[in-house]
Design an enzyme around this catalytic site. Structure first.
Site, PDB file in Angstrom:
ATOM      1  N   ALA A 158       0.865  -1.179   0.000  1.00  0.00           N
ATOM      2  CA  ALA A 158       0.000   0.000   0.000  1.00  0.00           C
ATOM      3  C   ALA A 158       0.900   1.227   0.000  1.00  0.00           C
ATOM      4  CB  ALA A 158      -0.870  -0.009   1.251  1.00  0.00           C
ATOM      5  N   GLY A 217       0.743  -5.194   0.581  1.00  0.00           N
ATOM      6  CA  GLY A 217      -0.379  -5.316  -0.364  1.00  0.00           C
ATOM      7  C   GLY A 217       0.021  -6.005  -1.664  1.00  0.00           C
ATOM      8  N   GLU A 233      -0.208  -9.502  -0.974  1.00  0.00           N
ATOM      9  CA  GLU A 233      -1.635  -9.830  -0.820  1.00  0.00           C
ATOM     10  C   GLU A 233      -2.367  -9.870  -2.163  1.00  0.00           C
ATOM     11  OE1 GLU A 233      -1.694  -6.765   2.288  1.00  0.00           O
ATOM     12  OE2 GLU A 233      -2.897  -8.184   3.452  1.00  0.00           O
ATOM     13  N   GLU A 259       4.307  -5.123   7.375  1.00  0.00           N
ATOM     14  CA  GLU A 259       3.443  -4.139   8.058  1.00  0.00           C
ATOM     15  C   GLU A 259       3.798  -3.969   9.528  1.00  0.00           C
ATOM     16  OE1 GLU A 259       2.411  -6.587   6.093  1.00  0.00           O
ATOM     17  OE2 GLU A 259       1.011  -5.801   4.603  1.00  0.00           O
TER      18      GLU A 259
HETATM   19  N1  COA Z   1       4.589   3.286  -0.340  1.00  0.00           N
HETATM   20  C1  COA Z   1       5.005   4.448  -0.858  1.00  0.00           C
HETATM   21  N2  COA Z   1       6.195   4.611  -1.468  1.00  0.00           N
HETATM   22  C2  COA Z   1       6.986   3.527  -1.562  1.00  0.00           C
HETATM   23  C3  COA Z   1       6.615   2.278  -1.063  1.00  0.00           C
HETATM   24  C4  COA Z   1       5.350   2.169  -0.430  1.00  0.00           C
HETATM   25  N3  COA Z   1       4.892   1.017   0.059  1.00  0.00           N
HETATM   26  N4  COA Z   1       7.617   1.406  -1.290  1.00  0.00           N
HETATM   27  C5  COA Z   1       8.573   2.083  -1.934  1.00  0.00           C
HETATM   28  N5  COA Z   1       8.203   3.373  -2.100  1.00  0.00           N
HETATM   29  C6  COA Z   1       8.941   4.443  -2.764  1.00  0.00           C
HETATM   30  C7  COA Z   1      10.071   4.977  -1.894  1.00  0.00           C
HETATM   31  O1  COA Z   1       9.604   5.920  -0.982  1.00  0.00           O
HETATM   32  C8  COA Z   1      10.979   5.571  -2.955  1.00  0.00           C
HETATM   33  O2  COA Z   1      10.415   6.807  -3.381  1.00  0.00           O
HETATM   34  P1  COA Z   1      11.413   8.077  -3.681  1.00  0.00           P
HETATM   35  O3  COA Z   1      12.472   7.533  -4.629  1.00  0.00           O
HETATM   36  O4  COA Z   1      10.521   9.099  -4.287  1.00  0.00           O
HETATM   37  O5  COA Z   1      12.004   8.443  -2.358  1.00  0.00           O
HETATM   38  C9  COA Z   1      10.828   4.604  -4.124  1.00  0.00           C
HETATM   39  O6  COA Z   1       9.606   3.918  -3.909  1.00  0.00           O
HETATM   40  C10 COA Z   1      11.955   3.585  -4.201  1.00  0.00           C
HETATM   41  O7  COA Z   1      12.024   2.913  -2.969  1.00  0.00           O
HETATM   42  P2  COA Z   1      13.330   2.863  -2.076  1.00  0.00           P
HETATM   43  O8  COA Z   1      12.920   2.632  -0.660  1.00  0.00           O
HETATM   44  O9  COA Z   1      14.211   4.044  -2.336  1.00  0.00           O
HETATM   45  O10 COA Z   1      14.034   1.574  -2.675  1.00  0.00           O
HETATM   46  P3  COA Z   1      15.058   0.618  -1.925  1.00  0.00           P
HETATM   47  O11 COA Z   1      15.678  -0.225  -2.976  1.00  0.00           O
HETATM   48  O12 COA Z   1      15.983   1.385  -1.049  1.00  0.00           O
HETATM   49  O13 COA Z   1      14.144  -0.279  -0.969  1.00  0.00           O
HETATM   50  C11 COA Z   1      12.173  -1.563  -0.408  1.00  0.00           C
HETATM   51  C12 COA Z   1      13.159  -1.129  -1.518  1.00  0.00           C
HETATM   52  C13 COA Z   1      11.077  -2.371  -1.085  1.00  0.00           C
HETATM   53  C14 COA Z   1      12.934  -2.462   0.596  1.00  0.00           C
HETATM   54  C15 COA Z   1      11.607  -0.335   0.328  1.00  0.00           C
HETATM   55  O14 COA Z   1      11.125   0.578  -0.651  1.00  0.00           O
HETATM   56  C16 COA Z   1      10.486  -0.650   1.260  1.00  0.00           C
HETATM   57  O15 COA Z   1      10.722  -1.177   2.344  1.00  0.00           O
HETATM   58  N6  COA Z   1       9.218  -0.268   0.905  1.00  0.00           N
HETATM   59  C17 COA Z   1       8.085  -0.367   1.758  1.00  0.00           C
HETATM   60  C18 COA Z   1       7.591  -1.780   1.848  1.00  0.00           C
HETATM   61  C19 COA Z   1       6.415  -1.877   2.837  1.00  0.00           C
HETATM   62  O16 COA Z   1       6.559  -1.635   4.003  1.00  0.00           O
HETATM   63  N7  COA Z   1       5.254  -2.280   2.312  1.00  0.00           N
HETATM   64  C20 COA Z   1       4.069  -2.469   3.094  1.00  0.00           C
HETATM   65  C21 COA Z   1       3.255  -1.251   3.111  1.00  0.00           C
HETATM   66  S1  COA Z   1       1.796  -1.445   4.117  1.00  0.00           S
END
Ligand code: COA
Length: 282
Positions: A90, A133, A136, A156
């Protein structure tokens, strides 16, 4: 009547014929397109997904849905490339300042449930992160096919939350109680090999082969009777809600009812005559 596919800035739909003669309809390859945000599910993606599901249900053209995430864009000069993602969850930015009642509305009758309720076969084609998500959405599809570089997780807990698009239930059915507890309590990711080992994904292949491999399976499914597939899906789904005795009775009922269908007659006759079945419900 063929209605126009409801494409948006964040969701594209490519129609790929099931077979060369094109008389069997199409596979809808649906791509979530927010690669700069790892295809995170914001409100626009969720409403586009819902519209796509309504369209697929209503049109005769589509026989199978393959759902995937857009590949990363080329990075600007001097910047690092964003990673590959199916969907990284999400959109967390939309959680800021949200209260209980707003979240309840946002998460009720959501697109993941709509996808789950779709009567046609669905396949998640995962190449990269499938988190929260994203995991999911994959769990709400009928099959999951992943590239070797894919990673799955329910992180989460790191946001002070539990999954809200069905993982506590659907993931448990797919991989079992113990593994789901571990994934949701640790928030740790698992790689594609582990996802395959525990039954979360049906197949793993290289990212180069992923599209063709997935389409091959979609074509096999798309060549069957849509009528039979609908009842097969419905009956397997019933196993999630019914006890064994009730479930077996339900299966017997559906099995018997299929003997009223033309496609049963067509399928049996085709076997006996060593021909390919020409289904009525294409
Ligand atoms: N919601 C909103 N933005 C998200 C996102 C999410 N779930 N997951 C990634 N992004 C965005 C980041 O903020 C970043 O945006 P920016 O470049 O404008 O700052 C972009 O996507 C790239 O992600 P980034 O975190 O820089 O990549 P990374 O390679 O360092 O890490 C992940 C990858 C997947 C490990 C990390 O993005 C992450 O942990 N995301 C969230 C996962 C999560 O918690 N999902 C459950 C949500 S309920």
């Amino acid at each position: 009547m063929v209605m126009d596919a409801p494409q948006t800035d964040v969701l594209s739909i490519e129609l790929i014929p099931v077979n060369e003669l094109e008389e069997l309809g199409s596979i809808a390859l649906v791509t979530i397109r927010r690669p700069d945000k790892l295809n995170a599910l914001n409100s626009e993606v969720m409403s586009s997904l819902k519209a796509m599901v309504e369209w697929v249900e209503a049109t005769d053209v589509v026989r199978v849905v393959v759902l995937t995430g857009a590949q990363p864009n080329a990075p600007p000069e001097g910047k690092r490339a964003k990673p590959n993602a199916f969907v990284a969850g999400a959109d967390i930015t939309e959680f800021v300042g949200m209260q209980k009642d707003e979240i309840r509305v946002k998460f009720t009758n959501n697109a993941v449930e709509a996808l789950w309720d779709l009567s046609k076969p669905t396949i998640a084609m995962v190449d990269g992160f499938a988190l929260g998500g994203g995991c999911e959405i994959a769990c709400s599809c009928d099959l999951r096919i992943a590239s070797e570089r894919s990673r799955f997780g329910t992180p989460e807990v790191n946001l002070g939350l539990i999954p809200g698009y069905g993982a506590t239930q659907r993931l448990t059915h797919l991989v079992g109680y113990g593994k789901t507890m571990e994934m949701i309590m640790t928030g740790e990711m698992i790689d594609a090999a582990e996802a395959h080992r525990i039954g979360l994904v049906n197949h793993v292949c290289t990212s180069e082969d992923l599209r063709e491999f997935t389409l091959k399976i979609a074509r096999i499914i798309g060549s069957k009777s849509s009528h039979t597939l609908r009842f097969g899906k419905q009956t397997i789904r019933a196993s999630l809600d019914l006890g064994l005795t009730e479930g077996i009775a339900y299966e017997a009922e559906v099995f018997a009812s299929l003997f009223d269908s033309k496609d049963q007659e067509i399928g049996v006759n085709a076997f006996l005559n060593r021909e390919n079945p020409q289904w009525e419900h294409k």
